[in-house]
Design a protein around this motif. Sequence first.
Motif, mmCIF file in Angstrom:
data_model
loop_
_atom_site.group_PDB
_atom_site.id
_atom_site.type_symbol
_atom_site.label_atom_id
_atom_site.label_comp_id
_atom_site.label_asym_id
_atom_site.label_seq_id
_atom_site.Cartn_x
_atom_site.Cartn_y
_atom_site.Cartn_z
ATOM 1 N N UNK A 130 1.403 6.715 -6.821
ATOM 2 C CA UNK A 130 0.302 7.570 -7.246
ATOM 3 C C UNK A 130 0.630 9.046 -7.034
ATOM 4 N N UNK A 131 1.403 9.342 -6.002
ATOM 5 C CA UNK A 131 1.763 10.726 -5.725
ATOM 6 C C UNK A 131 2.897 11.223 -6.620
ATOM 7 N N UNK A 132 3.605 10.318 -7.236
ATOM 8 C CA UNK A 132 4.699 10.623 -8.173
ATOM 9 C C UNK A 132 5.770 11.522 -7.557
ATOM 10 N N UNK A 184 0.829 -1.205 0.000
ATOM 11 C CA UNK A 184 0.000 0.000 0.000
ATOM 12 C C UNK A 184 0.867 1.260 0.000
ATOM 13 N N UNK A 185 1.941 1.222 0.777
ATOM 14 C CA UNK A 185 2.846 2.371 0.821
ATOM 15 C C UNK A 185 3.461 2.630 -0.562
ATOM 16 N N UNK A 186 3.826 1.580 -1.256
ATOM 17 C CA UNK A 186 4.396 1.715 -2.594
ATOM 18 C C UNK A 186 3.394 2.235 -3.607
ATOM 19 N N UNK A 215 11.025 -0.355 -1.692
ATOM 20 C CA UNK A 215 9.759 -0.914 -1.217
ATOM 21 C C UNK A 215 9.450 -2.248 -1.887
ATOM 22 N N UNK A 216 9.788 -2.382 -3.163
ATOM 23 C CA UNK A 216 9.544 -3.643 -3.856
ATOM 24 C C UNK A 216 10.399 -4.759 -3.259
#
Length: 67
Positions: free
Chosen positions: A28-30, A21-23, A41-42
């Motif tokens: 989305x916020x770019x 979710x954090x990723x 994060x991945x």
Amino acid sequence: MDVFLFLLILLAAGATLFVLAKGVIGMAQQKDLTGERSQQLMRKRIMYQAIAIVFIILFLMMASGRS
């Protein structure tokens, strides 16, 4: 022991979901132009998934040993 292992599975799955979710939110916020944060994060998500899979395998092996 089963309850403890089950709690570890839930904890690892929850950690995986949190990092995922954090990723997604970060993407989305770019804000990460270089992609370095996304890669970190991945890697964390894959590590938590692997840990969860190992716990699930142990849980299933213990459950099948009782039959």
